[in-house]
Design an enzyme around this catalytic site. Sequence first.
Site, short mmCIF file in Angstrom:
data_model
loop_
_atom_site.label_atom_id
_atom_site.label_comp_id
_atom_site.label_asym_id
_atom_site.label_seq_id
_atom_site.Cartn_x
_atom_site.Cartn_y
_atom_site.Cartn_z
N SER A 99 0.86 -1.18 0.00
CA SER A 99 0.00 0.00 0.00
C SER A 99 0.90 1.23 0.00
O SER A 99 1.89 1.27 -0.73
CB SER A 99 -0.94 -0.03 1.20
OG SER A 99 -1.80 1.09 1.21
N HIS A 100 0.61 2.20 0.87
CA HIS A 100 1.36 3.45 0.85
C HIS A 100 2.78 3.28 1.42
O HIS A 100 3.62 4.16 1.25
CB HIS A 100 0.60 4.52 1.64
CG HIS A 100 0.83 5.91 1.15
ND1 HIS A 100 0.50 6.32 -0.13
CD2 HIS A 100 1.36 7.01 1.76
CE1 HIS A 100 0.81 7.60 -0.27
NE2 HIS A 100 1.34 8.04 0.83
N GLU A 101 3.03 2.16 2.06
CA GLU A 101 4.36 1.88 2.62
C GLU A 101 5.27 1.21 1.61
O GLU A 101 6.36 0.72 1.94
CB GLU A 101 4.22 1.00 3.87
CG GLU A 101 4.17 -0.51 3.65
CD GLU A 101 3.05 -1.01 2.75
OE1 GLU A 101 3.18 -2.14 2.23
OE2 GLU A 101 2.04 -0.30 2.57
#
Length: 301
Positions: A269-271
């Site tokens: 995801s955003h990581e």
Amino acid sequence: MPPRTAFRTPAGATRYLAAYDAAMKSWPVSYEEIDIPGRFGTTHVIASGPEAAPPIVLLHGYMATATMWSSNIAALSKEHRVYAVDVMGQPGRSIPDEPIGSAADFVSWLTAILDALQLDRVFLIGMSFGGWVALNYAIAAPHRLRKLVLLSPGGLLPMVSQFTIRGMLMMFLPTRLTVNRFFRWLGFADRAYANMLELIYLGLKHFRMPIETAHIEPTVVPDDDLRAVAVPTLVLIGDQEVISDPARALERARRLIPEFEGELVPRSSHEMCVSQHRIVGARILAFLDESRDAVSGRIVA
């Protein structure tokens, strides 16, 4: 005359800077720190890699500081001179003076940094909010860039309502609980992110962010501006991204940006830059390889 400070109290500055120094202990390669004075304040830059190598400039995610690149820097700096910048006006070691209040101000700020570092044309890499800044820079000053890399960028689609609600709660009620919940939703759920989340919490609590800068939002970049991007561009987005629909964001970029490459990065995801740093690093380096362009006959601006 006392030195300028970006923090509300001396005790808060001490706590924050100690956390910043602790995060830098994870920086896996040698580095030097550079402080560049300018119109908007003093910008802090972390430089790694061979001094004569092709230059990369890194712009971090919102409030994440230049330390967020510790998982990526070893690969990126092997054959490049990499400059990781603390984005002006956000928590970090950069000290704001005249507030940045618009995308155009970010363009002026970054141009002054490149000038001070004596960098003519660079590879520019931005993550999340830093991706939005980098995209706006590519639109305004393409002659300063060799290539552009956008990682989980803002500006391709509107943010989902959950992002706004969760983000506002964290900003107006900065506790470890609200910070951890927001970033867990973004994908930063592993204990490996504890130091980064502590640094963000302390930044929210103790750093004096200029109001004008705090009000800047990563607005959607218009179609005509994306069509005008005049540098080769790579976009990578996690296939489980939550800030907006990842497949739709990638499709819009592919449809509008002229010299485009991009893909969804699996199981992230955003990581993405941390959890899939090997995939992300390899893809970036392949894209930056200008010898590949020469072999394929591709024309690079």
